[in-house]
Structure formats: structure tokens, C-alpha cells
Design a protein around this motif. Structure first.
Motif, PDB file in Angstrom:
ATOM      1  N   LEU A 210      53.240  34.058  47.248  1.00 15.30           N
ATOM      2  CA  LEU A 210      52.600  35.294  47.694  1.00 15.30           C
ATOM      3  C   LEU A 210      52.646  36.316  46.575  1.00 15.30           C
ATOM      4  O   LEU A 210      53.719  36.648  46.067  1.00 15.30           O
ATOM      5  N   LEU A 211      51.471  36.833  46.187  1.00 14.94           N
ATOM      6  CA  LEU A 211      51.358  37.903  45.198  1.00 14.94           C
ATOM      7  C   LEU A 211      50.566  39.035  45.839  1.00 14.94           C
ATOM      8  O   LEU A 211      49.376  38.893  46.113  1.00 14.94           O
ATOM      9  N   ASP A 212      51.238  40.156  46.102  1.00 10.32           N
ATOM     10  CA  ASP A 212      50.598  41.279  46.792  1.00 10.32           C
ATOM     11  C   ASP A 212      50.821  42.551  45.982  1.00 10.32           C
ATOM     12  O   ASP A 212      51.910  43.107  45.956  1.00 10.32           O
ATOM     13  N   LEU A 213      49.752  43.009  45.311  1.00  8.49           N
ATOM     14  CA  LEU A 213      49.803  44.202  44.465  1.00  8.49           C
ATOM     15  C   LEU A 213      48.803  45.249  44.938  1.00  8.49           C
ATOM     16  O   LEU A 213      48.457  46.159  44.185  1.00  8.49           O
ATOM     17  N   ARG A 214      48.331  45.169  46.149  1.00  9.34           N
ATOM     18  CA  ARG A 214      47.265  46.062  46.621  1.00  9.34           C
ATOM     19  C   ARG A 214      47.725  47.525  46.689  1.00  9.34           C
ATOM     20  O   ARG A 214      48.901  47.826  46.718  1.00  9.34           O
ATOM     21  N   LYS A 215      46.719  48.401  46.687  1.00  9.63           N
ATOM     22  CA  LYS A 215      46.933  49.841  46.862  1.00  9.63           C
ATOM     23  C   LYS A 215      47.886  50.407  45.817  1.00  9.63           C
ATOM     24  O   LYS A 215      48.882  51.048  46.125  1.00  9.63           O
ATOM     25  N   ASN A 216      47.534  50.133  44.555  1.00  9.13           N
ATOM     26  CA  ASN A 216      48.172  50.778  43.421  1.00  9.13           C
ATOM     27  C   ASN A 216      47.075  51.377  42.549  1.00  9.13           C
ATOM     28  O   ASN A 216      45.978  51.651  43.040  1.00  9.13           O
ATOM     29  N   GLN A 217      47.346  51.570  41.287  1.00 10.57           N
ATOM     30  CA  GLN A 217      46.347  52.094  40.349  1.00 10.57           C
ATOM     31  C   GLN A 217      46.229  51.155  39.152  1.00 10.57           C
ATOM     32  O   GLN A 217      46.055  51.589  38.015  1.00 10.57           O
ATOM     33  N   LEU A 218      46.325  49.869  39.435  1.00  7.44           N
ATOM     34  CA  LEU A 218      46.276  48.867  38.376  1.00  7.44           C
ATOM     35  C   LEU A 218      44.878  48.784  37.787  1.00  7.44           C
ATOM     36  O   LEU A 218      43.876  48.904  38.501  1.00  7.44           O
ATOM     37  N   VAL A 232      50.525  29.015  44.944  1.00 11.31           N
ATOM     38  CA  VAL A 232      50.246  30.306  45.575  1.00 11.31           C
ATOM     39  C   VAL A 232      49.330  30.132  46.792  1.00 11.31           C
ATOM     40  O   VAL A 232      48.383  29.340  46.779  1.00 11.31           O
ATOM     41  N   LYS A 233      49.661  30.877  47.856  1.00  8.04           N
ATOM     42  CA  LYS A 233      48.875  30.832  49.086  1.00  8.04           C
ATOM     43  C   LYS A 233      48.058  32.109  49.291  1.00  8.04           C
ATOM     44  O   LYS A 233      46.961  32.054  49.841  1.00  8.04           O
ATOM     45  N   LYS A 234      48.606  33.239  48.862  1.00  5.33           N
ATOM     46  CA  LYS A 234      47.926  34.515  49.094  1.00  5.33           C
ATOM     47  C   LYS A 234      47.949  35.350  47.817  1.00  5.33           C
ATOM     48  O   LYS A 234      49.018  35.586  47.247  1.00  5.33           O
ATOM     49  N   ILE A 235      46.774  35.798  47.394  1.00  2.00           N
ATOM     50  CA  ILE A 235      46.636  36.729  46.283  1.00  2.00           C
ATOM     51  C   ILE A 235      45.902  37.953  46.812  1.00  2.00           C
ATOM     52  O   ILE A 235      44.736  37.857  47.217  1.00  2.00           O
ATOM     53  N   ILE A 236      46.585  39.088  46.820  1.00  3.61           N
ATOM     54  CA  ILE A 236      46.043  40.307  47.423  1.00  3.61           C
ATOM     55  C   ILE A 236      46.100  41.409  46.373  1.00  3.61           C
ATOM     56  O   ILE A 236      47.170  41.920  46.044  1.00  3.61           O
ATOM     57  N   LEU A 237      44.939  41.777  45.828  1.00  4.52           N
ATOM     58  CA  LEU A 237      44.856  42.759  44.751  1.00  4.52           C
ATOM     59  C   LEU A 237      43.900  43.892  45.099  1.00  4.52           C
ATOM     60  O   LEU A 237      43.473  44.650  44.214  1.00  4.52           O
ATOM     61  N   GLU A 238      43.549  44.056  46.350  1.00  6.91           N
ATOM     62  CA  GLU A 238      42.555  45.054  46.751  1.00  6.91           C
ATOM     63  C   GLU A 238      43.067  46.479  46.533  1.00  6.91           C
ATOM     64  O   GLU A 238      44.259  46.718  46.389  1.00  6.91           O
ATOM     65  N   TYR A 239      42.106  47.422  46.508  1.00  2.14           N
ATOM     66  CA  TYR A 239      42.410  48.849  46.336  1.00  2.14           C
ATOM     67  C   TYR A 239      43.166  49.122  45.034  1.00  2.14           C
ATOM     68  O   TYR A 239      44.243  49.707  45.020  1.00  2.14           O
ATOM     69  N   ASN A 240      42.575  48.695  43.925  1.00  2.33           N
ATOM     70  CA  ASN A 240      43.059  49.031  42.603  1.00  2.33           C
ATOM     71  C   ASN A 240      41.862  49.448  41.757  1.00  2.33           C
ATOM     72  O   ASN A 240      40.819  49.851  42.299  1.00  2.33           O
ATOM     73  N   GLN A 241      41.974  49.354  40.450  1.00  2.00           N
ATOM     74  CA  GLN A 241      40.885  49.730  39.540  1.00  2.00           C
ATOM     75  C   GLN A 241      40.612  48.593  38.561  1.00  2.00           C
ATOM     76  O   GLN A 241      40.332  48.814  37.388  1.00  2.00           O
ATOM     77  N   LEU A 242      40.703  47.378  39.059  1.00  2.00           N
ATOM     78  CA  LEU A 242      40.524  46.196  38.227  1.00  2.00           C
ATOM     79  C   LEU A 242      39.063  46.019  37.851  1.00  2.00           C
ATOM     80  O   LEU A 242      38.162  46.322  38.652  1.00  2.00           O
ATOM     81  N   VAL A 243      38.819  45.490  36.672  1.00  2.00           N
ATOM     82  CA  VAL A 243      37.459  45.367  36.149  1.00  2.00           C
ATOM     83  C   VAL A 243      37.202  43.944  35.670  1.00  2.00           C
ATOM     84  O   VAL A 243      38.116  43.123  35.578  1.00  2.00           O
ATOM     85  N   SER A 244      35.945  43.665  35.369  1.00  2.00           N
ATOM     86  CA  SER A 244      35.556  42.396  34.745  1.00  2.00           C
ATOM     87  C   SER A 244      34.283  42.634  33.965  1.00  2.00           C
ATOM     88  O   SER A 244      33.578  43.624  34.180  1.00  2.00           O
ATOM     89  N   SER A 245      33.972  41.739  33.060  1.00  2.00           N
ATOM     90  CA  SER A 245      32.747  41.852  32.279  1.00  2.00           C
ATOM     91  C   SER A 245      31.547  41.555  33.160  1.00  2.00           C
ATOM     92  O   SER A 245      31.560  40.611  33.954  1.00  2.00           O
ATOM     93  N   SER A 246      30.518  42.356  33.028  1.00  2.00           N
ATOM     94  CA  SER A 246      29.324  42.166  33.862  1.00  2.00           C
ATOM     95  C   SER A 246      28.507  40.974  33.388  1.00  2.00           C
ATOM     96  O   SER A 246      28.523  40.601  32.214  1.00  2.00           O
ATOM     97  N   ASN A 247      27.817  40.375  34.335  1.00  2.00           N
ATOM     98  CA  ASN A 247      26.844  39.304  34.071  1.00  2.00           C
ATOM     99  C   ASN A 247      27.456  38.013  33.542  1.00  2.00           C
ATOM    100  O   ASN A 247      26.759  37.168  33.003  1.00  2.00           O
ATOM    101  N   ILE A 248      28.767  37.848  33.658  1.00  2.00           N
ATOM    102  CA  ILE A 248      29.371  36.549  33.367  1.00  2.00           C
ATOM    103  C   ILE A 248      30.179  36.138  34.588  1.00  2.00           C
ATOM    104  O   ILE A 248      30.644  36.995  35.360  1.00  2.00           O
ATOM    105  N   PRO A 249      30.349  34.838  34.814  1.00  2.00           N
ATOM    106  CA  PRO A 249      31.156  34.398  35.964  1.00  2.00           C
ATOM    107  C   PRO A 249      32.569  34.951  35.883  1.00  2.00           C
ATOM    108  O   PRO A 249      33.154  35.039  34.799  1.00  2.00           O
ATOM    109  N   LEU A 250      33.119  35.348  37.001  1.00  2.00           N
ATOM    110  CA  LEU A 250      34.458  35.936  37.047  1.00  2.00           C
ATOM    111  C   LEU A 250      35.476  34.919  36.531  1.00  2.00           C
ATOM    112  O   LEU A 250      35.747  33.916  37.183  1.00  2.00           O
TER     113      LEU A 250
END
Length: 406
Positions: A210-218, A232-250
Motif C-alpha cells: 500500500l502506497l498512499d500519498l494523497r492530499k499533499n503538495q507533491l 503493491v495492491k493500492k497506489i493512491i496519489l490523488e490531490y497533488n500537483q504531479l505532472v507528465s509530458s504531454s502527448n506521450i504515453p504515461l
């Protein structure tokens, strides 16, 4: 006295070695006279209504291995005299009204395996001396008012399996030293004020479940090293400021295809702007929740997503998706909620949606859909919510709603 309720004595000397008064509806304060039971090994006062402070005299119980006082009404601070309990293995003071800082003397309990201080009012920093607890397996400091950074000394606790620091006011970055915790199974840091990147070193924690880092300012990107968390069974990273490069597969989503036990992925309310990769269909067959709502994900919904036949919840609302709904939606027979609203998806709703027999909520509003709502929706006996902005006849809509059990 050795026959009294809750008392266990030694076999030879008939001295009290255990006092277990768990859930006895006890009230009042702890008598300092307990400090005279110097042969005591176990002391359990859990689930009572005791109040007042924890007496300093308990520091005389130098043979104590188990001290459990959870779910009472104790106030005051942790007495520094507890540092004398040098062979203590289990300390549980959770769910009380204790306050003040966690004393640095806690680091003198070098035999401690489990430390539970959650649901109190502790404040101040996590003491660096906690890094001395080399035998620690469980550390739970959640739901307090702790501030400051996560001390990097926690990275020396190589036997640690559970680290729960959530719902505090912790600041700063997640120390890369946490990647040294190769036995770690649960990492819960949600609802703090943590910032900076998710360290790549987390990929070393190969036993993580379980990795739960939600609701921070990451911020920054999601490290592809998370693909090393094969259990790992659960990855919860919602409500942060994570980014990725546009127009390429995540990239991280491609990496997570290595995680065969994965059940939850929650990434909503970030700033992800890539596209969903075709390899999404190779994610774990156990995946039940896939949540990427409120990001900036582009491109089409890959046809391969229909391989995830155990999904019960798919949320991709409020993104920049285009194209058409993939065919084969009938394969989602376990679906309970489907939310694709707020995108640029075109085409129409297929009749096969009516074969998703567990569907309770269908939201496809604010897209570019056209045509009619299929009458097969009337066979969805579990449907409670239906949001579709599309061109349909009133008669056709009423026919569907008459059959749906709302």
C-alpha cells in the motif's frame, strides 16, 4: 490475589507478572502504586474510561515488555521516566488525549517492535532519536498535530513494515532514505503538507502493498521505479500537483504493468497531461479501480482498456480525451460506476452498455456524443444515476427511465 480477575502470577515466586484489565469499564486515574509491581511484564488497561496523567512511577517497571493503554481519556504528556523500560517491546498509547512533543527519550526503548501513538494531540517534530529503534516493525503516529519534516533517521529502521504518519501537518519532502526500508509493506503519508518529488528510491521497497500519498503538495513526475513494487495492491496519489509530458504515453502507467497484484490506482486531481498507453490493457487482472479524473490527459481511450474485465470503477472525467468510446464495453460485467463526463468524446452510446449488469452510475455528460440513448439501458436494474447530455427524443428517454429501478 493470583486468582483475581486479570492477574497472572509467576509459577515459582507467586509474583504478579501480568495485569490485564482490558475492557473492564474502569474509571478514575491510575494509581502510582502500580509502580510497585516490579516483576510486571505485561500491563493492559485498554478500552476503559481512565483519565488523568500517566504516572511517572511506571518507569520503575523495568521488566515490562508490553504496555497497552489505548482508547482511554489520558491527558498530559508521555512521562520521560518511560525511558527506563529498556526491554519494552510494545507501547500503545493510541486514542487518548495526550499532548506535547514526542519525547526524544523514546529512542532509548531500543527493543521496541511496535509503537502506536495515533489519535492524540502530539505536536512538534518527530524526534530524530526514533532512528535508534532498530527493532521497530510498526510505527503509527497518524492523526496528531506533528509538524516539521519526516526525519531521515526513519530510513535506518530496516525492519519496519508499517509507517503511518497521515493526517498531521508534516512539511518538506519525502526523504530518499525511506527507500532503505526494504521490508516496508504500508506507507501512509496522506493529508500532510509534503512537497517536492516522490523519491525514485521508493522503487527499492519491493514488498510494498500500500502506497498512499494523497492530499499533499507533491510535484514532479511519477517515478517509473514504482513498477518495481511487484506486490503493491493500492497506489493512491490523488490531490497533488504531479505532472507528465504531454502527448506521450504515461511512462509510470506502462511501468505499473509489472505489478500483478495491483487493485487500485487513484491519480485524480493532478496535472497529468500525457496519453493513456495501449499497454493499459496489460495492467493487473485484479485491477478494480482506475481513477484519473480531473487531469489533462489527451488522446483516445485505448481499445485495450476493455481487457481489464475486473474493473468496478473507471473515472476519467474532466480531461481532454477525444475519439470514441471503445467497443467491447459488455466485457465490463462487474462495472458499478463509469464516469467519462467532461471530455471531447464523440460518437454514440452502444447498445452493449445494457449488458453491464452491475452498473449503478453512468456519467457521460459534457462530451460530443450524439444520437439516442440505447433502450438496452432499461435492462440495468442496478442503475441509480444516469447523466447524458445528448440529442434524444423525450419518448425514448422516458422509456429507458421507466424500466430503470431508480
Amino acid at each position: 490475589m493470583c486468582n483475581w480477575t486479570g492477574i497472572r502470577c509467576s509459577h515459582n515466586l507467586q509474583r504478579v507478572v501480568a495485569l490485564d484489565l482490558t475492557d473492564m469499564d474502569l474509571q478514575g486515574v491510575i494509581s502510582p502504586a502500580l509502580g510497585n509491581l516490579t516483576a510486571l511484564v505485561e500491563l493492559y488497561l485498554s478500552f476503559n474510561q481512565l483519565h488523568g496523567s500517566i504516572p511517572d512511577e511506571l518507569g520503575k517497571l523495568t521488566g515490562l515488555k508490553f504496555l497497552l493503554f489505548p482508547q482511554n481519556y489520558f491527558t498530559g504528556t508521555i512521562p520521560p521516566s518511560l525511558k527506563n523500560l529498556s526491554i519494552l517491546m510494545h507501547l500503545d498509547l493510541s486514542e487518548n488525549n495526550l499532548h506535547g512533543p514526542i519525547p526524544p527519550e523514546i529512542g532509548m526503548l531500543i527493543q521496541l517492535r511496535c509503537l502506536y501513538l495515533y489519535d492524540n494531540q502530539f505536536s512538534g517534530n518527530i524526534p530524530s532519536s526514533i532512528g535508534n529503534l532498530s527493532q521497530l516493525v510498526v510505527l503509527q503516529l497518524l492523526r496528531n498535530s506533528l509538524t516539521g519534516p519526516i526525519t531521515p533517521e526513519i530510513g535506518t529502521l530496516t525492519k519496519l513494515q508499517e509507517l503511518k504518519l497521515f493526517q498531521n501537518q508534516l512539511l518538506g519532502s519525502i526523504s530518499p532514505e525511506i527507500g532503505s526500508l526494504t521490508q516496508l509493506k504500508q506507507l501512509n503519508l496522506f493529508e500532510n503538507q509534503l512537497s517536492g518529488n516522490i523519491p525514485n528510491s521508493l522503487g527499492n521497497c519491493s514488498k510494498m502493498e500500500l502506497l498512499d500519498l494523497r492530499k499533499n503538495q507533491l510535484s514532479g513526475t511519477v517515478p517509473t521505479e514504482l513498477g518495481n513494487l511487484v506486490l503493491v495492491k493500492k497506489i493512491i496519489l490523488e490531490y497533488n500537483q504531479l505532472v507528465s509530458s504531454s502527448n506521450i504515453p504515461l511512462p509510470f502507467l506502462i511501468a505499473l504493468t509489472n505489478c500483478s497484484q495491483l487493485e487500485f490506482i487513484k491519480m485524480s486531481y493532478n496535472n497529468l497531461s500525457g496519453v493513456l498507453p495501449r499497454s493499459i490493457g496489460h495492467l493487473s487482472s485484479k485491477l478494480s479501480i482506475l481513477d484519473f479524473g480531473n487531469n489533462q490527459i489527451r488522446g483516445n481511450i485505448p481499445q485495450q482498456i476493455t481487457n481489464l474485465t475486473n474493473l468496478t470503477y473507471l473515472n476519467i472525467r474532466n480531461n481532454l480525451l477525444s475519439g470514441y468510446l471503445p467497443s467491447g464495453l459488455k466485457r465490463f460485467y462487474k462495472f458499478e460506476r463509469l464516469d467519462l463526463s467532461g471530455n471531447n468524446i464523440g460518437g454514440g452510446l452502444q447498445e452493449e452498455i445494457g449488458k453491464m449488469k452491475s452498473l449503478g452510475e453512468l456519467e457521460v455528460s459534457w462530451n460530443n456524443l450524439s444520437g439516442t440513448i440505447p433502450g438496452s439501458l432499461g435492462r440495468l436494474q442496478q442503475l441509480r444515476r444516469l447523466f447524458c447530455t445528448t440529442t434524444i427524443s423525450q419518448e425514448r428517454y422516458l422509456l429507458v427511465c421507466r424500466n430503470v429501478q431508480t
